[in-house]
Write a protein that holds these residues in place. Sequence first.
Motif, PDB file in Angstrom:
ATOM      1  N   VAL A 103      -2.181 -18.677  12.901  1.00 43.95           N
ATOM      2  CA  VAL A 103      -3.556 -19.265  13.685  1.00 43.95           C
ATOM      3  C   VAL A 103      -3.625 -20.143  14.897  1.00 43.95           C
ATOM      4  CG1 VAL A 103      -6.005 -19.487  13.080  1.00 43.95           C
ATOM      5  CG2 VAL A 103      -5.145 -18.169  12.403  1.00 43.95           C
ATOM      6  N   ALA A 104      -3.079 -21.284  14.524  1.00 43.42           N
ATOM      7  CA  ALA A 104      -2.872 -22.051  15.495  1.00 43.42           C
ATOM      8  C   ALA A 104      -1.472 -21.589  16.501  1.00 43.42           C
ATOM      9  CB  ALA A 104      -2.137 -23.413  14.825  1.00 43.42           C
ATOM     10  N   ASN A 106      -1.517 -18.882  17.835  1.00 43.06           N
ATOM     11  CA  ASN A 106      -2.095 -17.541  18.811  1.00 43.06           C
ATOM     12  C   ASN A 106      -3.589 -18.178  18.709  1.00 43.06           C
ATOM     13  OD1 ASN A 106      -4.883 -15.433  18.073  1.00 43.06           O
ATOM     14  ND2 ASN A 106      -3.257 -14.237  18.272  1.00 43.06           N
ATOM     15  N   ASN A 107      -3.688 -18.963  18.413  1.00 47.45           N
ATOM     16  CA  ASN A 107      -4.514 -19.788  19.335  1.00 47.45           C
ATOM     17  C   ASN A 107      -3.415 -20.425  21.024  1.00 47.45           C
ATOM     18  OD1 ASN A 107      -7.298 -19.618  18.339  1.00 47.45           O
ATOM     19  ND2 ASN A 107      -6.688 -20.997  17.299  1.00 47.45           N
ATOM     20  N   THR A 108      -2.565 -21.344  20.705  1.00 50.27           N
ATOM     21  CA  THR A 108      -1.537 -21.548  21.718  1.00 50.27           C
ATOM     22  C   THR A 108      -1.104 -20.531  22.363  1.00 50.27           C
ATOM     23  OG1 THR A 108      -0.742 -22.956  20.082  1.00 50.27           O
ATOM     24  CG2 THR A 108       0.552 -22.720  22.277  1.00 50.27           C
ATOM     25  N   LYS A 110      -3.047 -17.829  23.167  1.00 49.65           N
ATOM     26  CA  LYS A 110      -4.359 -17.712  24.016  1.00 49.65           C
ATOM     27  C   LYS A 110      -4.440 -18.608  25.733  1.00 49.65           C
ATOM     28  CE  LYS A 110      -6.867 -15.582  20.216  1.00 49.65           C
ATOM     29  NZ  LYS A 110      -8.127 -15.657  19.999  1.00 49.65           N
ATOM     30  N   ALA A 111      -4.185 -19.576  24.858  1.00 49.70           N
ATOM     31  CA  ALA A 111      -4.243 -21.185  26.179  1.00 49.70           C
ATOM     32  C   ALA A 111      -2.899 -21.337  27.106  1.00 49.70           C
ATOM     33  CB  ALA A 111      -4.259 -22.518  25.313  1.00 49.70           C
TER      34      ALA A 111
END
Length: 452
Positions: A103-104, A106-108, A110-111
């Motif tokens: 999840v982390a 994936n969030n990276t 996205k950024a």
Amino acid sequence: MKLKHIIITVGVLIALVVILALTGVIGGEKMEKVTVEKAESRKVIETVTASGKVQPETEVKLSSEVSGEVVELLVKEGDVVKKGQLLCRVRPDVLLSGFERAVASNNTQKAVLQASEQQLNQAIAMFKNTESTYKRNQELFKQKVISAAEFDAAKADYFSAQADIARLKANVTGSRYSLEQSGANVREASANLAKTTITAPVDGVISKLSIELGDRILGTTQMAGTEIMRISNLTTMEVNVDVNENDINRVNVGDSATIEVDAFADKKFKGIVTEIGSSSKDVGTAAASSVDQVTNFVVKVRIIADSYTDIKGGAKDLPSPFRPGLSASVDIESESLNGMSIPIQAVFTGDKSKTEEPKEPTANDADQAKQKEKLVDKTVKQYVYTYANGVVKKQEVTTGIQNDRYIIVKSGLKGGTEVVTGPYSAIQNRLKDGMKVEKTAKDQLFADPAKK
């Protein structure tokens, strides 16, 4: 007085001797006593008998796809469960960490994608200014207002800005692919994490529970995992029996059957053949390589529910009175025929001098204990002894199907003809064509004359 007593005693003895002589007890020819029965039309049902175990028709074996410690066990053996019901959990610590990392990541991604898109937007805005400058300088150069060096610089800036936009678009595309990859990693980690929670795939009963709270189990990802439990649908039960290769061709799907379960000794249940194994149960095993190995085929016989609705005993806490694994024997009705028949023991083969050597017991004898023994060899002539006016006559017959009591007679006898049915030793060894015999009732055949 003494002489008178002697005369009376002698008279009584003489009278007794005369009576015994008249009845044939003394001095008369001793005749063979036999029992007879008429050839009559009956319905004969030929059966194939086999034994096996009672099993649920639907049984699901559950194993965990992940390895770990069982930290939660919410059911026990015998519990009724519904589809989707939580059964147990495996410790999720490692998989939970993997899910959080995915999840982390994936969030990276996205950024990163957002930053790439912003850089592309900024480059596009700057390109518009560079493009305007290039077009103005192009007109000025044509009018000889600016030098060639100034025009070449404006041209270089223009093409450089175009290349920069193409690069940033590629970065955005790459960031999107990276985001998709990280999203797939999240879904994979989520699926793995979900595997630590085991739910019921079907409705049924926990028929077998193989683990305890705190046990460590192996997953099925790369090996044969630990079987956790079995869920069975006990509303429809069947008997899995082993049928010998000599009888399997006489069994068909849809044949009726009579089932006897050892746990219900005084009750017979109805069944129907639902499945016949297309290959022997030993195919692909080491046992199949043995020439002497008995070849059996698995036949599944469903127990018809209407035949056990009145059962008061058995497993009261389960949907049916039968518990998985109960021993049972099945008589499959392979063929039925209405025709003239006689008791099976009345038939004998023509050559009495040849007797079959006793066979060595095999490992399959226990399973074939209830298999009906074939009395006659259909490749040789068969005979019966008919009875008329105290004389027996040897009569050749041809026979058909049989059950455990009667055999169909295709030719050689007329309806109502009396045939000798016993004793078996007399039929096989002592009776001769044209021999005089004495007809007697079955209950008197072996009676003690002293008790009459």
